[in-house]
Design a protein around this motif. Structure first.
Motif, mmCIF file in Angstrom:
data_model
loop_
_atom_site.group_PDB
_atom_site.id
_atom_site.type_symbol
_atom_site.label_atom_id
_atom_site.label_comp_id
_atom_site.label_asym_id
_atom_site.label_seq_id
_atom_site.Cartn_x
_atom_site.Cartn_y
_atom_site.Cartn_z
ATOM 1 N N LEU A 1 -4.557 -16.738 11.734
ATOM 2 C CA LEU A 1 -3.141 -16.468 11.486
ATOM 3 C C LEU A 1 -3.164 -16.325 9.849
ATOM 4 C CD1 LEU A 1 -0.643 -16.179 13.134
ATOM 5 C CD2 LEU A 1 -0.075 -18.422 12.601
ATOM 6 N N ALA A 2 -3.613 -17.009 9.169
ATOM 7 C CA ALA A 2 -3.565 -16.734 7.634
ATOM 8 C C ALA A 2 -4.328 -15.272 7.323
ATOM 9 C CB ALA A 2 -4.338 -17.939 6.880
ATOM 10 N N SER A 3 -5.370 -15.161 7.961
ATOM 11 C CA SER A 3 -6.162 -13.923 7.390
ATOM 12 C C SER A 3 -5.452 -12.762 8.024
ATOM 13 C CB SER A 3 -7.591 -13.923 7.980
ATOM 14 O OG SER A 3 -7.640 -13.964 9.474
ATOM 15 N N HIS A 4 -4.759 -12.867 9.118
ATOM 16 C CA HIS A 4 -3.790 -11.678 9.513
ATOM 17 C C HIS A 4 -2.854 -11.497 8.657
ATOM 18 C CE1 HIS A 4 -1.692 -9.473 12.669
ATOM 19 N NE2 HIS A 4 -0.431 -10.053 12.033
ATOM 20 N N GLN A 5 -1.979 -12.472 8.019
ATOM 21 C CA GLN A 5 -1.225 -12.406 6.986
ATOM 22 C C GLN A 5 -1.563 -11.647 5.713
ATOM 23 O OE1 GLN A 5 2.063 -12.674 7.878
ATOM 24 N NE2 GLN A 5 1.314 -13.193 9.942
ATOM 25 N N VAL A 6 -2.657 -11.941 5.138
ATOM 26 C CA VAL A 6 -3.014 -11.569 4.222
ATOM 27 C C VAL A 6 -3.571 -10.101 4.428
ATOM 28 C CG1 VAL A 6 -5.200 -11.834 2.385
ATOM 29 C CG2 VAL A 6 -4.000 -13.786 3.109
ATOM 30 N N GLY A 7 -4.164 -9.727 5.323
ATOM 31 C CA GLY A 7 -4.477 -8.656 5.788
ATOM 32 C C GLY A 7 -3.349 -7.553 6.051
ATOM 33 N N ALA A 8 -2.324 -7.861 6.529
ATOM 34 C CA ALA A 8 -0.929 -7.275 6.556
ATOM 35 C C ALA A 8 -0.383 -6.941 5.216
ATOM 36 C CB ALA A 8 -0.070 -7.967 7.372
ATOM 37 N N ALA A 9 -0.614 -7.906 4.383
ATOM 38 C CA ALA A 9 -0.097 -7.726 2.842
ATOM 39 C C ALA A 9 -0.726 -6.783 2.062
ATOM 40 C CB ALA A 9 0.152 -8.976 2.221
ATOM 41 N N LEU A 10 -2.199 -6.659 2.459
ATOM 42 C CA LEU A 10 -2.880 -5.797 1.644
ATOM 43 C C LEU A 10 -2.788 -4.269 2.267
ATOM 44 C CD1 LEU A 10 -5.213 -5.593 -0.391
ATOM 45 C CD2 LEU A 10 -6.928 -6.142 1.564
ATOM 46 N N VAL A 11 -2.711 -4.444 3.567
ATOM 47 C CA VAL A 11 -2.470 -3.130 4.082
ATOM 48 C C VAL A 11 -1.209 -2.265 3.727
ATOM 49 C CG1 VAL A 11 -2.147 -1.804 6.154
ATOM 50 C CG2 VAL A 11 -4.188 -3.246 5.807
ATOM 51 N N ALA A 12 0.067 -3.149 3.604
ATOM 52 C CA ALA A 12 1.163 -2.836 3.173
ATOM 53 C C ALA A 12 1.201 -2.261 1.872
ATOM 54 C CB ALA A 12 2.407 -3.782 3.401
ATOM 55 N N PHE A 13 0.376 -3.007 0.940
ATOM 56 C CA PHE A 13 0.281 -2.663 -0.671
ATOM 57 C C PHE A 13 -0.498 -1.169 -0.696
ATOM 58 C CE2 PHE A 13 -2.200 -2.521 -4.335
ATOM 59 C CZ PHE A 13 -1.087 -2.818 -5.220
ATOM 60 N N LEU A 14 -1.756 -1.379 0.014
ATOM 61 C CA LEU A 14 -2.354 -0.138 -0.012
ATOM 62 C C LEU A 14 -1.760 1.352 0.522
ATOM 63 C CD1 LEU A 14 -5.863 -1.575 0.622
ATOM 64 C CD2 LEU A 14 -4.894 -0.849 -1.483
ATOM 65 N N GLY A 15 -0.804 1.091 1.364
ATOM 66 C CA GLY A 15 -0.161 2.104 1.809
ATOM 67 C C GLY A 15 0.800 2.832 0.969
ATOM 68 N N GLY A 16 1.570 1.633 0.320
ATOM 69 C CA GLY A 16 2.453 2.177 -0.819
ATOM 70 C C GLY A 16 1.361 2.757 -2.071
ATOM 71 N N VAL A 17 0.534 2.581 -2.150
ATOM 72 C CA VAL A 17 -0.393 3.032 -3.422
ATOM 73 C C VAL A 17 -0.899 4.538 -2.951
ATOM 74 C CG1 VAL A 17 -2.656 2.941 -4.608
ATOM 75 C CG2 VAL A 17 -1.296 0.815 -4.549
ATOM 76 N N ALA A 18 -1.315 4.698 -1.711
ATOM 77 C CA ALA A 18 -1.707 5.851 -1.291
ATOM 78 C C ALA A 18 -0.454 6.796 -1.209
ATOM 79 C CB ALA A 18 -2.069 5.709 0.358
ATOM 80 N N ARG A 19 0.607 6.247 -1.001
ATOM 81 C CA ARG A 19 1.880 7.284 -1.024
ATOM 82 C C ARG A 19 2.430 7.336 -2.210
ATOM 83 N NH1 ARG A 19 5.925 9.764 -1.894
ATOM 84 N NH2 ARG A 19 7.662 10.168 -0.840
ATOM 85 N N ASP A 20 2.095 6.846 -3.236
ATOM 86 C CA ASP A 20 2.229 6.919 -4.588
ATOM 87 C C ASP A 20 1.237 8.227 -5.274
ATOM 88 O OD1 ASP A 20 4.579 5.532 -4.842
ATOM 89 O OD2 ASP A 20 3.448 3.829 -5.852
ATOM 90 N N ARG A 21 -0.035 7.767 -4.670
ATOM 91 C CA ARG A 21 -1.048 8.609 -5.243
ATOM 92 C C ARG A 21 -1.094 10.155 -4.660
ATOM 93 N NH1 ARG A 21 -4.891 10.437 -8.223
ATOM 94 N NH2 ARG A 21 -7.097 10.410 -7.654
ATOM 95 N N PHE A 22 -0.615 10.178 -3.317
ATOM 96 C CA PHE A 22 -0.964 11.471 -2.492
ATOM 97 C C PHE A 22 0.370 12.109 -2.238
ATOM 98 C CE2 PHE A 22 -4.855 8.971 -1.455
ATOM 99 C CZ PHE A 22 -5.802 9.966 -1.973
ATOM 100 N N GLY A 23 1.571 11.390 -2.242
ATOM 101 C CA GLY A 23 2.955 12.250 -2.232
ATOM 102 C C GLY A 23 3.232 11.855 -0.847
ATOM 103 N N SER A 24 2.695 11.494 0.188
ATOM 104 C CA SER A 24 3.312 11.259 1.525
ATOM 105 C C SER A 24 2.181 10.060 2.090
ATOM 106 C CB SER A 24 2.799 12.542 2.146
ATOM 107 O OG SER A 24 1.380 12.848 2.681
ATOM 108 N N TYR A 25 2.548 9.817 3.396
ATOM 109 C CA TYR A 25 1.884 8.886 4.290
ATOM 110 C C TYR A 25 0.797 9.423 4.813
ATOM 111 C CZ TYR A 25 5.262 5.265 2.742
ATOM 112 O OH TYR A 25 5.987 4.446 1.905
ATOM 113 N N ASP A 26 0.454 10.749 4.951
ATOM 114 C CA ASP A 26 -0.200 11.465 5.851
ATOM 115 C C ASP A 26 -1.810 10.827 5.852
ATOM 116 O OD1 ASP A 26 1.541 13.096 6.349
ATOM 117 O OD2 ASP A 26 0.777 14.827 5.251
ATOM 118 N N VAL A 27 -2.400 10.366 4.603
ATOM 119 C CA VAL A 27 -3.596 9.580 4.441
ATOM 120 C C VAL A 27 -3.553 8.381 5.209
ATOM 121 C CG1 VAL A 27 -5.230 8.745 2.984
ATOM 122 C CG2 VAL A 27 -4.354 10.807 2.304
ATOM 123 N N VAL A 28 -2.415 7.896 5.237
ATOM 124 C CA VAL A 28 -2.175 6.381 5.778
ATOM 125 C C VAL A 28 -2.520 6.470 7.276
ATOM 126 C CG1 VAL A 28 -0.650 4.288 5.910
ATOM 127 C CG2 VAL A 28 -1.031 5.660 3.674
#
Length: 85
Positions: free
Chosen positions: A29-56
């Protein structure tokens, strides 16, 4: 919807780890929560970097396909017949 996965996950932990299943489930359960937070953060980084969520979306699809392929090769251990050793 994630609540629907708790009973089968807990059952798998009990089946595989017996008395230690509670601590294993806690780590799952703990690793699921950490993974979800990491993916949400990286999705935002990808959106900022590439201008859309297509890569995500493409990366998510590739990860889902890889998980589906890995699920196909899971083999369940068979228990020995009663009375045979």
């Amino acid at each position: 919807d994630w609540v629907a996965t708790v009973p089968p996950t807990l059952a798998l932990c009990r089946e595989q780890y017996g008395e230690d299943s509670a601590i294993v489930f806690g780590w799952v359960l703990a690793s699921h929560q950490v993974g979800a937070a990491l993916v949400a953060f990286l999705g935002g980084v990808a959106r900022d970097r590439f201008g859309s969520y297509d890569v995500v979306w493409v990366a998510s699809g590739a990860l889902c396909a890889a998980a589906a392929l890995m699920a196909l090769v899971i083999r369940r251990r068979t228990a020995p017949a009663a009375g045979l050793s």
